[in-house]
Design a protein around this motif. Structure first.
Motif, mmCIF file in Angstrom:
data_model
loop_
_atom_site.group_PDB
_atom_site.id
_atom_site.type_symbol
_atom_site.label_atom_id
_atom_site.label_comp_id
_atom_site.label_asym_id
_atom_site.label_seq_id
_atom_site.Cartn_x
_atom_site.Cartn_y
_atom_site.Cartn_z
ATOM 1 N N HIS A 1 -39.997 100.173 -34.843
ATOM 2 C CA HIS A 1 -39.008 101.262 -34.875
ATOM 3 C C HIS A 1 -39.295 102.314 -33.809
ATOM 4 C CE1 HIS A 1 -41.922 103.853 -36.955
ATOM 5 N NE2 HIS A 1 -42.136 102.864 -37.818
ATOM 6 N N ASN B 1 -35.600 99.157 -41.591
ATOM 7 C CA ASN B 1 -34.632 98.515 -42.478
ATOM 8 C C ASN B 1 -33.182 98.630 -42.008
ATOM 9 O OD1 ASN B 1 -34.648 101.262 -42.786
ATOM 10 N ND2 ASN B 1 -34.623 101.247 -45.023
ATOM 11 N N ILE B 2 -32.959 99.489 -41.024
ATOM 12 C CA ILE B 2 -31.595 99.720 -40.535
ATOM 13 C C ILE B 2 -31.673 99.677 -39.012
ATOM 14 C CG2 ILE B 2 -29.670 101.381 -40.483
ATOM 15 C CD1 ILE B 2 -30.987 102.647 -43.037
ATOM 16 N N ARG C 1 -32.567 102.439 -36.479
ATOM 17 C CA ARG C 1 -33.922 102.990 -36.429
ATOM 18 C C ARG C 1 -34.671 102.600 -35.145
ATOM 19 N NH1 ARG C 1 -36.961 106.142 -38.177
ATOM 20 N NH2 ARG C 1 -38.545 104.976 -39.277
ATOM 21 N N HIS D 1 -39.375 98.936 -46.214
ATOM 22 C CA HIS D 1 -38.616 100.132 -46.594
ATOM 23 C C HIS D 1 -37.510 99.804 -47.606
ATOM 24 C CE1 HIS D 1 -40.493 101.471 -42.813
ATOM 25 N NE2 HIS D 1 -40.489 102.643 -43.394
ATOM 26 N N LYS E 1 -36.828 117.670 -36.935
ATOM 27 C CA LYS E 1 -37.330 116.418 -37.511
ATOM 28 C C LYS E 1 -38.070 116.770 -38.794
ATOM 29 C CE LYS E 1 -38.829 112.046 -37.601
ATOM 30 N NZ LYS E 1 -38.675 111.891 -39.062
ATOM 31 N N ARG F 1 -42.839 114.030 -48.431
ATOM 32 C CA ARG F 1 -43.808 113.261 -49.213
ATOM 33 C C ARG F 1 -43.695 113.718 -50.654
ATOM 34 N NH1 ARG F 1 -43.710 111.357 -44.896
ATOM 35 N NH2 ARG F 1 -45.419 110.756 -43.524
ATOM 36 N N LYS G 1 -29.843 112.660 -43.569
ATOM 37 C CA LYS G 1 -29.569 111.521 -42.679
ATOM 38 C C LYS G 1 -30.789 110.644 -42.436
ATOM 39 C CE LYS G 1 -26.731 114.735 -40.159
ATOM 40 N NZ LYS G 1 -26.910 115.644 -39.061
ATOM 41 N N GLY G 2 -31.599 110.464 -43.444
ATOM 42 C CA GLY G 2 -32.823 109.689 -43.242
ATOM 43 C C GLY G 2 -33.055 108.677 -44.330
ATOM 44 N N GLY H 1 -36.517 105.995 -46.091
ATOM 45 C CA GLY H 1 -37.915 105.556 -46.024
ATOM 46 C C GLY H 1 -38.341 104.936 -47.328
ATOM 47 N N HIS H 2 -39.369 105.498 -47.921
ATOM 48 C CA HIS H 2 -39.909 104.987 -49.183
ATOM 49 C C HIS H 2 -39.733 106.026 -50.280
ATOM 50 C CE1 HIS H 2 -41.979 102.099 -46.584
ATOM 51 N NE2 HIS H 2 -42.403 103.135 -45.880
ATOM 52 N N ALA I 1 -42.516 108.567 -49.484
ATOM 53 C CA ALA I 1 -42.684 109.008 -48.084
ATOM 54 C C ALA I 1 -41.412 108.690 -47.322
ATOM 55 C CB ALA I 1 -43.863 108.296 -47.427
ATOM 56 N N SER I 2 -40.789 109.727 -46.795
ATOM 57 C CA SER I 2 -39.552 109.467 -46.052
ATOM 58 C C SER I 2 -39.401 110.479 -44.927
ATOM 59 C CB SER I 2 -38.336 109.549 -46.992
ATOM 60 O OG SER I 2 -38.123 110.894 -47.387
ATOM 61 N N GLY I 3 -38.391 110.264 -44.121
ATOM 62 C CA GLY I 3 -38.131 111.189 -43.034
ATOM 63 C C GLY I 3 -36.636 111.388 -42.871
ATOM 64 N N GLY I 4 -36.288 112.413 -42.129
ATOM 65 C CA GLY I 4 -34.879 112.675 -41.872
ATOM 66 C C GLY I 4 -34.749 113.709 -40.764
HETATM 67 P P1 5GP Z 1 -42.599 109.968 -41.251
HETATM 68 O O1 5GP Z 1 -42.421 111.157 -42.101
HETATM 69 O O2 5GP Z 1 -44.042 109.555 -41.184
HETATM 70 O O3 5GP Z 1 -41.939 110.054 -39.931
HETATM 71 O O4 5GP Z 1 -41.849 108.797 -42.011
HETATM 72 C C1 5GP Z 1 -42.149 108.450 -43.336
HETATM 73 C C2 5GP Z 1 -41.487 107.141 -43.664
HETATM 74 O O5 5GP Z 1 -40.077 107.285 -43.649
HETATM 75 C C3 5GP Z 1 -41.809 106.057 -42.650
HETATM 76 O O6 5GP Z 1 -41.961 104.854 -43.354
HETATM 77 C C4 5GP Z 1 -40.609 106.028 -41.759
HETATM 78 O O7 5GP Z 1 -40.398 104.749 -41.224
HETATM 79 C C5 5GP Z 1 -39.476 106.468 -42.664
HETATM 80 N N1 5GP Z 1 -38.499 107.283 -41.936
HETATM 81 C C6 5GP Z 1 -38.750 108.384 -41.194
HETATM 82 N N2 5GP Z 1 -37.629 108.895 -40.673
HETATM 83 C C7 5GP Z 1 -36.614 108.099 -41.089
HETATM 84 C C8 5GP Z 1 -35.200 108.098 -40.865
HETATM 85 O O8 5GP Z 1 -34.643 108.944 -40.181
HETATM 86 N N3 5GP Z 1 -34.495 107.095 -41.469
HETATM 87 C C9 5GP Z 1 -35.092 106.141 -42.238
HETATM 88 N N4 5GP Z 1 -34.328 105.187 -42.790
HETATM 89 N N5 5GP Z 1 -36.405 106.103 -42.456
HETATM 90 C C10 5GP Z 1 -37.173 107.075 -41.896
#
Ligand code: 5GP
Ligand code: MN
Length: 341
Positions: free
Chosen positions: A27, A99-100, A103, A124, A285, A289, A305-306, A308-309, A312-315
């Protein structure tokens, strides 16, 4: 345990029984698991006699650049037309740790248009169905562990050498925060044990990933901790970093990795977030968690708009930092009950 059906495994085995041109895509903004799984798979496929290339959507942190096979990674952003030629002439494309398709950023279109057989390996939540073969398992701690199981299913564990082992170890270690996140299972430890038995040196990898801090990064961590806020009524902590603060400490890609976890380590915190003002993309960004049942995959999907798990996720947010924080804190009122249960 292995979530791909037998006929798909047989198909892929057959597909990979003769030499193929393979592209492997992690990704965008690749992390340890994305690069570790991609390089582990790439080294394995090369050993099998394939022509395999990792094409990363963009650059990644310095602390990942010692990984075996790193020198042959192509950066799509830097080598656009070479990348597109390789993608359009590929027989097989593996997409790893996402997963999309969007990404992988700008690589979405060339991959979509490619005639190659597409294989997704990912952990994911809620995977899209763009691939011909989808090996998705949301109960896996890391894509790197899934690559190990994939090689196992190909009946090729004997191909795993120290280089492949180091790449996979790195991905498992980073995505589990050193084997402590909830999805770290006894099987994870068995896989790790196998890699150590092969000769992978765990202290060397730990040092290469975690003990190469720059002075600026540690000072930025201090700044982030200084900015930490705790909303006790919502069991929520959050951190902000402005563009100015990042600039002042000489921010480099990867420097803020892991900061959000400190917020979650606060006694009583169930949800932690970090908001980072991103210069290039003109966005905020966000990383989320959580502990326990609070689902940050859904939270990020529904509001930022994000995804993850679960924990733990992001957006992202297109509002400015201040308005993003207001949006976030206002949203918390909707979740007050859940956050305090
Ligand atoms: P991190 O906070 O470390 O960037 O991301 C945490 C988890 O969420 C990671 O597994 C990452 O791949 C997923 N993730 C982060 N940003 C996005 C996003 O914008 N969209 C999706 N679908 N997953 C994200
Ligand atoms: Mn991962």
């Amino acid at each position: 345990m292995f979530s791909m059906d037998t006929s798909s495994i047989l198909d892929i085995k057959k597909l990979l029984s003769t030499s193929k041109k393979v592209v492997i895509v992690p990704h965008k903004n690749p992390d340890g698991d994305a690069m570790g799984s991609a390089l582990g798979l790439c080294l394995y496929l090369k050993k099998k006699g394939h022509i395999a290339t990792v094409i990363a959507p963009n650059d990644y942190p310095e602390f990942l650049k010692w990984l075996p096979g790193n020198d042959e990674v192509i950066n799509y952003e830097m080598e656009n037309s070479i990348s597109e030629n390789i993608i359009s002439s590929a027989d097989v494309i593996f997409t790893l740790d996402f997963n999309i398709l969007h990404r992988c950023g700008e690589m979405e279109t060339p991959i979509k248009n490619a005639n190659a057989v597409k294989i997704m390996i990912d952990h994911h939540q809620e995977p899209d169905s763009y691939a011909d073969y989808t090996y998705s398992d949301v109960n896996m701690c890391s894509t790197s562990q899934m690559v190990y199981h994939f090689i196992e299913k190909m009946e090729d564990l004997n191909y795993i050498d120290i280089a492949i082992g180091e790449a996979l170890y790195t991905g498992i270690m980073t995505d589990t925060a050193s084997f402590r996140f909830p999805l770290t299972t006894s099987i994870t430890h068995k896989v790790i044990a196998q890699l150590i038995e092969l000769g992978v040196q765990k202290s060397k990898i730990h040092d290469a990933i975690y003990d190469t801090n720059s002075f600026g990064r540690l000072q930025l961590l201090g700044c982030a901790m200084n900015n930490l806020q705790f909303l006790e009524n919502y069991s929520t902590s959050y951190i902000t970093l402005t563009k100015k603060e990042l600039d002042y400490h000489g921010f480099k890609k990867g420097d803020t990795e892991g900061f959000v976890n400190y917020g979650l380590s606060l006694k009583g915190a169930k949800l932690a977030a970090i908001f980072i003002e991103h210069k290039q993309e003109g966005i905020i960004k966000i990383s989320f968690r959580s502990k326990g049942d609070f689902d940050v995959n859904k939270f990020a999907r529904n509001h930022f708009k994000g995804g993850g798990h679960k924990n733990a996720s992001g957006g992202r947010s297109n509002l400015n930092l201040e308005d993003t924080i207001s949006k976030f804190t206002n949203l918390l009122t909707e979740y007050e009950l859940e956050l305090n249960s």
